[in-house]
Design a protein around this motif. Structure first.
Motif, mmCIF file in Angstrom:
data_model
loop_
_atom_site.group_PDB
_atom_site.id
_atom_site.type_symbol
_atom_site.label_atom_id
_atom_site.label_comp_id
_atom_site.label_asym_id
_atom_site.label_seq_id
_atom_site.Cartn_x
_atom_site.Cartn_y
_atom_site.Cartn_z
ATOM 1 N N SER A 55 0.806 -1.225 0.000
ATOM 2 C CA SER A 55 0.000 0.000 0.000
ATOM 3 C C SER A 55 0.838 1.274 0.000
ATOM 4 N N TRP A 56 2.152 1.156 0.120
ATOM 5 C CA TRP A 56 3.019 2.331 0.180
ATOM 6 C C TRP A 56 3.861 2.484 -1.089
ATOM 7 N N GLY A 57 3.598 1.678 -2.103
ATOM 8 C CA GLY A 57 4.536 1.565 -3.216
ATOM 9 C C GLY A 57 4.376 2.521 -4.354
ATOM 10 N N ASN A 58 4.009 2.004 -5.541
ATOM 11 C CA ASN A 58 4.127 2.767 -6.783
ATOM 12 C C ASN A 58 2.807 3.370 -7.242
ATOM 13 N N ASN A 59 1.928 3.693 -6.307
ATOM 14 C CA ASN A 59 0.632 4.289 -6.658
ATOM 15 C C ASN A 59 -0.159 3.411 -7.622
ATOM 16 N N THR A 60 -0.293 2.143 -7.280
ATOM 17 C CA THR A 60 -1.163 1.251 -8.032
ATOM 18 C C THR A 60 -2.586 1.472 -7.542
ATOM 19 N N SER A 74 -2.611 1.309 -3.744
ATOM 20 C CA SER A 74 -1.589 2.035 -2.979
ATOM 21 C C SER A 74 -1.717 3.535 -3.175
ATOM 22 N N ASN A 91 0.652 7.431 -2.088
ATOM 23 C CA ASN A 91 1.878 8.001 -1.527
ATOM 24 C C ASN A 91 1.791 8.050 0.002
ATOM 25 N N PRO A 92 2.935 8.127 0.709
ATOM 26 C CA PRO A 92 4.291 8.290 0.175
ATOM 27 C C PRO A 92 4.835 6.992 -0.397
ATOM 28 N N ASP A 93 5.703 7.117 -1.375
ATOM 29 C CA ASP A 93 6.287 5.963 -2.045
ATOM 30 C C ASP A 93 7.446 5.433 -1.198
ATOM 31 N N ALA A 122 9.343 1.814 0.194
ATOM 32 C CA ALA A 122 9.505 0.360 0.097
ATOM 33 C C ALA A 122 9.793 -0.171 1.504
ATOM 34 N N HIS A 168 -1.854 7.598 6.712
ATOM 35 C CA HIS A 168 -1.809 6.783 5.494
ATOM 36 C C HIS A 168 -3.024 5.870 5.371
#
Length: 483
Positions: A397-402, A405, A407-409, A411, A426
């Motif tokens: 849920s914090w990754g590449n805005n899929t 998910s 932001n924030p991006d 890993a 978040h």
């Protein structure tokens, strides 16, 4: 002497005349073939523009009647072709009306309604439920039509529909929304007449200036009060000019609209902001959709817990949990590490493709003061000093805005620490992405240690644009006649 019959001296002159005559006939034919329709089309456009201007004047004068400045007003329309019709009877009202419904998202029937809510008459199977409130108002219209071009007055606005089916707004309707209050004075046209011809026709509007208040109206229905207590307000606008109504709603700063093309309906959906502030803690409380464009939309989220009985605040698995579609967010509070303290945990689950499970455990505790039934604690969900430890090997849920998910991006890796403040910001943005949610408080399988009469909840946040707190709807009856 040359023979006259055998002479060719005049041939070129005759052929030239024939060619000039042929070119002239061809040119005239082309002009008639292409030019005359263009002239007629330009004539139709000029006529339509004159009618649009007349309707704009008519709109202004009708507003004076509706506001009580004048008992009647007459506007002259120059008719070069086409017809003008007053659509103010029961048959016309079925095709030109506004329906407003308010719904509760925690109603047992809401999930099935939600799947079809962007369809005309989606509410009909649910109006007998106490968690749905519905009222409607007919609009009617006055329209000019010439071939496939339609121009009309409806709902306090002027609209124009082109042969390709697309309609545009000429003058805005009486629909006002500032992000908090929606004011909707509905102009209802009464009458049934038509005029065809090329001479001028006068359209007279009159009214007794006695508007009917539809909302708020607690005498008609105890639920029709302000501020709104429902979770959503959905406005269905059925109209010949439905796509222009939708475009107008989308042009407003805080509103969005969809369309049901098959039923010529624009649908405007607004989230109701649940009450904020400090109040008694309930075993179920609502959080509205928070502003996705604000990096930290939650301003205050804390629970002041008081013990219910002599065993004090000693839960083994006290849960504060909510579900929205495929997503579930759960805070846990438990007395595990010793007396007079509560440990916090967090679990976020999304069963959608690309989702998974994200689990966090607290590196600190919330101190509990007092003893037995006098025990109390403050659980601050926005603590910047209490950090949480990530227990999974990967995140989603914090990754590449899929689609699962935001932001924030980041890993995340196992054993990574983040403040509880960051997690609450978040996950509340994620869980309210599709609208308001209901948090339920419980301790499964065991008695609840919390005294809800004495405990309090403090909640403040930045609501998502497109939210509503107050609703004002009235109906003005206008009688239209053609002279």
């Amino acid at each position: 002497m040359k023979k006259f019959v055998g002479s060719e001296n005049a041939v070129s002159a005759v052929v030239g005349m024939i060619m000039i005559l042929a070119l002239t006939i061809a040119s005239v034919s082309i002009i008639f073939l292409y030019g005359v329709p263009t002239i007629y089309e330009m004539q139709d456009m000029a006529n339509a523009q004159k009618v649009e201007q007349a309707f704009t004047v008519f709109d202004s004068r009708t507003s004076k009647v509706a506001l009580g400045e004048s008992p009647s007003q007459t506007t002259s329309f120059s008719m070069m072709d086409g017809n003008i019709r007053v659509n103010g009877d029961n048959t016309s009202y079925e095709e030109s009306k506004i329906v407003v419904i308010s719904v509760e998202i925690d109603a047992p029937w809401y999930n099935s309604f939600e799947q079809n809510r962007h369809r005309w008459k989606a509410w009909e199977s649910y109006i007998s439920n106490p968690d749905m409130n519905q009222f409607n108002a007919s609009m009617g219209s006055i329209v000019y039509s010439n071939k496939d071009r339609i121009i009309g007055y409806e709902g306090g606005g002027v609209w124009s529909k082109y042969p390709n089916g697309k309609s545009v707004m000429i003058s805005p309707p009486e629909f006002h929304y500032n992000g908090e209050t929606l004011t909707l004075p509905i102009m209802k046209i009464e009458g049934d007449s038509v005029y065809s011809g090329k001479s001028d026709v006068g359209v007279t509007i009159s009214s007794d200036n006695m508007p009917v208040i539809l909302y708020p109206n607690p005498s008609s229905d105890s639920r029709r009060t302000n501020p709104l207590t429902s979770d959503k307000v959905i406005i269905y606008i059925k109209s010949e000019f439905y796509n222009a109504w939708a475009d107008y709603a989308n042009s407003l700063a805080y509103a969005t609209a969809t369309t049901d093309d098959a039923n010529k309906t624009a649908i405007v959906e607004l989230e109701v902001i649940p009450a904020m502030g400090k109040d008694s803690l309930k075993q179920a409380f609502k959080v509205g959709a928070v502003n996705q464009f604000n990096s930290a939309p939650i301003y205050n989220f804390s629970l002041d817990l008081e013990a219910r009985a002599s065993q004090g605040l000693n839960p083994s698995n006290y849960q504060i949990t909510t579900t929205s579609g495929t997503k579930t967010l759960t805070y846990t509070l438990a007395k595990k590490g010793g007396a007079n303290q509560l440990e916090i945990g967090l679990v976020y689950v999304d069963t959608a493709p690309g989702g998974g499970v994200e689990t966090w455990s607290g590196n600190g505790v919330f101190d509990v003061s007092g003893s037995k039934e006098d025990q109390s604690t403050t659980v601050d969900m926005l603590s910047t000093t209490l950090t949480m430890n990530y227990e999974e090997n990967s995140d989603f849920s914090w990754g590449n805005n899929t689609s699962v998910s935001i932001n924030p991006d980041i890993a995340l890796t196992k054993d990574q620490d983040l403040p509880l403040y960051n997690l609450t910001q978040h996950y509340l943005k994620l869980i309210t992405m599709n609208g308001a949610v209901v948090f339920n408080l419980q301790q499964p399988g065991k008695s609840d240690p919390v005294d809800y009469d004495e405990s309090t909840l403090t909640l403040y946040y930045d609501g998502m644009p497109g939210s509503i707190t107050y609703l004002h709807v009235s109906r003005n009856d206008l009688t239209a006649t053609l002279n």
